[in-house]
Scaffold this motif. Structure first.
Motif, short mmCIF file in Angstrom:
data_model
loop_
_atom_site.label_atom_id
_atom_site.label_comp_id
_atom_site.label_asym_id
_atom_site.label_seq_id
_atom_site.Cartn_x
_atom_site.Cartn_y
_atom_site.Cartn_z
N ILE A 287 -70.15 63.05 17.24
CA ILE A 287 -68.86 62.45 17.16
C ILE A 287 -68.60 61.06 17.39
N LYS A 288 -69.30 60.71 18.34
CA LYS A 288 -69.42 58.94 18.40
C LYS A 288 -69.94 58.37 17.21
N ASN A 289 -70.88 58.97 16.52
CA ASN A 289 -71.33 58.27 15.53
C ASN A 289 -70.42 58.30 14.19
N GLU A 290 -69.70 59.62 14.29
CA GLU A 290 -68.83 59.66 13.19
C GLU A 290 -67.52 58.65 13.08
N ILE A 291 -67.19 58.51 14.59
CA ILE A 291 -66.00 57.61 14.76
C ILE A 291 -66.47 56.46 14.21
N GLU A 292 -67.62 55.74 14.61
CA GLU A 292 -68.26 54.38 14.29
C GLU A 292 -68.32 54.15 12.69
N ASN A 293 -68.81 55.41 12.21
CA ASN A 293 -68.89 55.53 10.49
C ASN A 293 -67.44 55.28 9.96
N TYR A 294 -66.34 55.78 10.75
CA TYR A 294 -65.11 55.37 10.40
C TYR A 294 -64.55 54.27 10.31
N GLY A 295 -65.11 53.41 10.98
CA GLY A 295 -64.78 51.95 11.51
C GLY A 295 -64.12 51.87 12.77
N GLY A 296 -64.52 52.93 13.38
CA GLY A 296 -63.83 52.82 14.91
C GLY A 296 -64.96 52.57 16.11
N GLU A 297 -64.74 52.61 17.13
CA GLU A 297 -65.30 52.34 18.32
C GLU A 297 -65.39 53.36 18.98
N GLY A 298 -66.64 53.78 19.66
CA GLY A 298 -67.02 54.90 20.42
C GLY A 298 -67.89 54.56 21.48
N TYR A 299 -67.53 55.19 23.02
CA TYR A 299 -68.61 54.87 24.06
C TYR A 299 -68.62 56.15 24.78
N LEU A 300 -69.66 56.43 25.04
CA LEU A 300 -70.10 57.64 25.86
C LEU A 300 -70.74 57.22 27.09
N ILE A 301 -70.04 57.91 27.95
CA ILE A 301 -70.17 57.80 29.51
C ILE A 301 -70.56 58.98 30.21
N LYS A 302 -71.82 58.79 30.97
CA LYS A 302 -72.39 59.89 31.74
C LYS A 302 -71.78 59.57 33.20
N ALA A 303 -70.90 60.10 33.76
CA ALA A 303 -70.33 60.12 34.87
C ALA A 303 -70.52 61.23 36.12
N ILE B 126 -68.29 61.56 29.42
CA ILE B 126 -66.87 61.11 28.62
C ILE B 126 -67.01 60.28 27.33
N LEU B 127 -66.07 60.77 26.64
CA LEU B 127 -65.86 60.00 25.27
C LEU B 127 -64.79 59.22 25.06
N ILE B 128 -64.83 57.91 25.08
CA ILE B 128 -63.74 57.04 24.80
C ILE B 128 -63.74 56.38 23.59
N TYR B 129 -62.87 56.61 22.78
CA TYR B 129 -62.91 55.99 21.26
C TYR B 129 -61.68 55.40 20.83
N LYS B 130 -61.67 54.57 20.05
CA LYS B 130 -60.61 54.16 19.21
C LYS B 130 -61.10 54.17 17.46
N ILE B 131 -59.95 54.67 16.88
CA ILE B 131 -60.19 54.93 15.39
C ILE B 131 -59.18 54.38 14.55
N PRO B 132 -59.50 53.91 13.55
CA PRO B 132 -58.27 53.11 12.86
C PRO B 132 -57.01 54.28 12.39
N ALA B 133 -55.65 53.75 12.31
CA ALA B 133 -54.73 54.74 11.92
C ALA B 133 -54.84 55.27 10.79
N GLU B 134 -55.36 54.44 9.71
CA GLU B 134 -55.52 55.11 8.39
C GLU B 134 -56.95 55.19 7.79
N PRO B 135 -57.39 56.21 7.29
CA PRO B 135 -56.69 57.32 6.97
C PRO B 135 -56.52 58.21 8.03
N SER B 136 -55.40 59.08 8.16
CA SER B 136 -55.09 59.89 9.40
C SER B 136 -56.34 61.14 9.13
#
Length: 177
Positions: free
Chosen positions: A53-69, A5-15
């Motif tokens: 993808i998680k690393n890309e999100i973090e490089n964009y200034g976002g947050e990413g969480y990868l969960i094995k479930a 499960i990938l949970i992420y938050k990414i800045p709205a800009e740039p889209s």
């Protein structure tokens, strides 16, 4: 069965950042459980892709969480969500196969038995097969329309082979004259 499960938050800009992440998630066949929460069956390949993808999100200034479930209870609802998503993609290919049949039929009725037409239709069929392979690679649970799509593509191949025979027959007739 284990899941990622990938949970992420990414800045709205740039889209374009959100669009890039969305495209990559779609490309690997993950499905969204809700906004910014997507899931894939666990294997080494899906883990590697989700980590990128998680690393890309973090490089964009976002947050990413990868969960094995593991799910508690039946997973049918999630599997059906995957299959429904793949069936939508296969349905698009099926629609394009029908367009392909129509195109070949129109060319035959107009007696456009030329190498240019044959080559153009070969390219179109190649694109359909490539599209099918991309969908099939992310069809983790062998959705309902996979086999039907494959059979329809085989029928497209047979129709194109028949059209090619007509092109060659036309050439042979032209060489006799």
């Amino acid at each position: 069965m284990e899941w990622l499960i990938l949970i992420y938050k990414i800045p709205a800009e740039p889209s374009r950042y959100r669009a890039s992440v969305w495209r990559k998630i779609k490309e690997i066949g993950a499905v969204y459980l809700q906004n910014s929460v997507c899931i894939l069956p666990f294997n080494k390949k899906t883990e590697r892709v989700f980590r990128k993808i998680k690393n890309e999100i973090e490089n964009y200034g976002g947050e990413g969480y990868l969960i094995k479930a593991d799910f508690i209870g039946p997973e049918n609802k999630i599997i059906n969500l995957f299959n429904d998503t793949r069936d939508e993609e296969y349905a698009e290919i099926i629609e394009k196969c029908h367009d392909f049949f129509y195109e070949l039929d129109a060319e035959a009725k107009a007696a456009h038995f030329t190498y240019a037409e044959l080559e153009e239709n070969e390219e179109d069929l190649k694109k359909l097969y490539n599209w099918f392979e991309k969908v099939r690679e992310r069809d983790y649970f062998t959705s309902f329309l996979q086999e039907k799509t494959y059979q329809l593509l085989a029928s497209c191949r047979a129709c194109l082979d028949n059209f090619g025979d007509q092109v060659f027959a036309r050439e042979d007739m032209d060489n006799i004259d």
